[in-house]
Write a protein that holds these residues in place. Structure first.
Motif, PDB file in Angstrom:
ATOM      1  N   SER A   9      27.447 -32.714  -4.839  1.00  0.00           N
ATOM      2  CA  SER A   9      27.751 -31.606  -3.930  1.00  0.00           C
ATOM      3  C   SER A   9      27.180 -31.948  -2.557  1.00  0.00           C
ATOM      4  CB  SER A   9      27.099 -30.314  -4.444  1.00  0.00           C
ATOM      5  OG  SER A   9      26.920 -29.392  -3.368  1.00  0.00           O
ATOM      6  N   THR A  33      27.526 -26.756 -11.993  1.00  0.00           N
ATOM      7  CA  THR A  33      27.906 -25.348 -11.753  1.00  0.00           C
ATOM      8  C   THR A  33      28.754 -24.804 -12.898  1.00  0.00           C
ATOM      9  OG1 THR A  33      29.686 -26.230 -10.403  1.00  0.00           O
ATOM     10  CG2 THR A  33      27.808 -25.301  -9.246  1.00  0.00           C
ATOM     11  N   VAL A  49      25.480 -23.727  -6.309  1.00  0.00           N
ATOM     12  CA  VAL A  49      24.401 -24.596  -5.852  1.00  0.00           C
ATOM     13  C   VAL A  49      24.725 -25.038  -4.431  1.00  0.00           C
ATOM     14  CG1 VAL A  49      23.880 -25.373  -8.180  1.00  0.00           C
ATOM     15  CG2 VAL A  49      25.528 -26.678  -6.827  1.00  0.00           C
ATOM     16  N   GLU A  62      22.501 -20.678  -0.504  1.00  0.00           N
ATOM     17  CA  GLU A  62      23.236 -21.106   0.691  1.00  0.00           C
ATOM     18  C   GLU A  62      22.440 -22.183   1.432  1.00  0.00           C
ATOM     19  OE1 GLU A  62      26.295 -20.387   2.165  1.00  0.00           O
ATOM     20  OE2 GLU A  62      26.817 -19.338   0.351  1.00  0.00           O
ATOM     21  N   ASP A 103      33.596 -26.388   2.174  1.00  0.00           N
ATOM     22  CA  ASP A 103      34.152 -25.259   1.402  1.00  0.00           C
ATOM     23  C   ASP A 103      35.628 -25.499   1.090  1.00  0.00           C
ATOM     24  OD1 ASP A 103      31.836 -23.742   1.262  1.00  0.00           O
ATOM     25  OD2 ASP A 103      32.246 -22.666   3.121  1.00  0.00           O
ATOM     26  N   VAL A 106      36.130 -28.351  -1.386  1.00  0.00           N
ATOM     27  CA  VAL A 106      35.808 -27.899  -2.753  1.00  0.00           C
ATOM     28  C   VAL A 106      36.950 -27.030  -3.288  1.00  0.00           C
ATOM     29  CG1 VAL A 106      34.271 -26.417  -4.118  1.00  0.00           C
ATOM     30  CG2 VAL A 106      33.296 -28.057  -2.510  1.00  0.00           C
TER      31      VAL A 106
END
Ligand SMILES: N[C@@H](CCC(=O)N[C@@H](CS)C(=O)NCC(=O)O)C(=O)O
Length: 209
Positions: A9, A33, A49, A62, A103, A106
């Motif tokens: 990540s 996750t 996470v 965050e 974001d 993902v």
């Protein structure tokens, strides 16, 4: 402190790299996750996470909020971002673009691996957002003559961008061709060559549906 999350990540990785560069000791729980959602939930009901558990049990969530706390711990002299003014606002904007890019990268990855049928409108939107941010970051980075975005020392913006470039390149190679983004490719290569980036790294393992 305990850092929850895997280094594939970009968000977890940027926090771990900052912890290391600040010399702050931490334990690492490389929980997934999806596979370890039930273990993450008591600390973060979003099951996301990075989650950073402090020594008194308080859980921070965050990456931006976590780094804000770490900056406070080390103090303004050592913080890897300007304390105030235009330089701080500019760095926060670069970080926000990198985080937003993450974001979207993902979201697009989840769309591809978790759905039986992808939503064309969503895929096209994510791809346009990813390419749009890469183009702006490329333009900005090409204008910078110093080794790092804000001078001679590495900062949160450098780390955030380098981490998300690696993630984007692994998750969506067609969206990040090095030839189209030479300044970003050079930025990525310079950061990835640093010992801390080589220590804190994990090849992407996407969730499976
Ligand atoms: N904006 C968040 C993003 C964190 C994030 O998206 N983490 C992903 C892993 S890369 C995650 O937890 N995904 C599981 C989910 O969203 O359900 C941050 O900066 O920390």
């Amino acid at each position: 402190m305990i850092l929850i999350g895997q280094y594939d990540s970009s968000f977890v990785r940027r926090v771990a790299i900052a912890l290391r560069l600040y010399g702050l000791p931490f334990e690492h729980r490389p929980w997934s996750t999806f596979g370890d959602g039930d273990r993450i939930a008591p600390y973060n009901p979003l099951r996301r996470v990075p989650t950073l558990v402090l020594d008194d049990g308080e859980a921070l969530i965050e990456s931006t909020a976590i780094l804000d706390y770490l900056d406070e711990l080390v103090g303004p002299e050592r913080a890897m971002i300007a304390a105030d003014g235009p330089a701080r606002r500019h760095a926060l904007k670069i970080c926000a673009l990198a985080i937003g890019l993450g974001d979207k990268a993902v979201s697009l990855l989840y769309e591809r691996v978790l759905r039986k049928e992808m939503s064309k409108i969503w895929v096209e939107r994510c791809e346009a957002q990813i390419s749009g941010v890469l183009a702006v970051l490329e333009q900005e980075r090409a204008r910078v003559a110093t080794p790092y975005w804000f001078g001679a020392a590495i900062g949160h913006a450098d780390i955030a961008v380098a981490c998300v470039l690696r993630f984007t390149g692994e998750a969506h190679p067609a969206l990040f061709p090095a030839a189209r983004y030479p300044a970003l490719a050079a930025h990525s290569a310079a950061c990835e060559a640093l010992p801390v980036f080589q220590e804190i790294v994990q090849v992407l393992t996407p969730p499976s549906g």
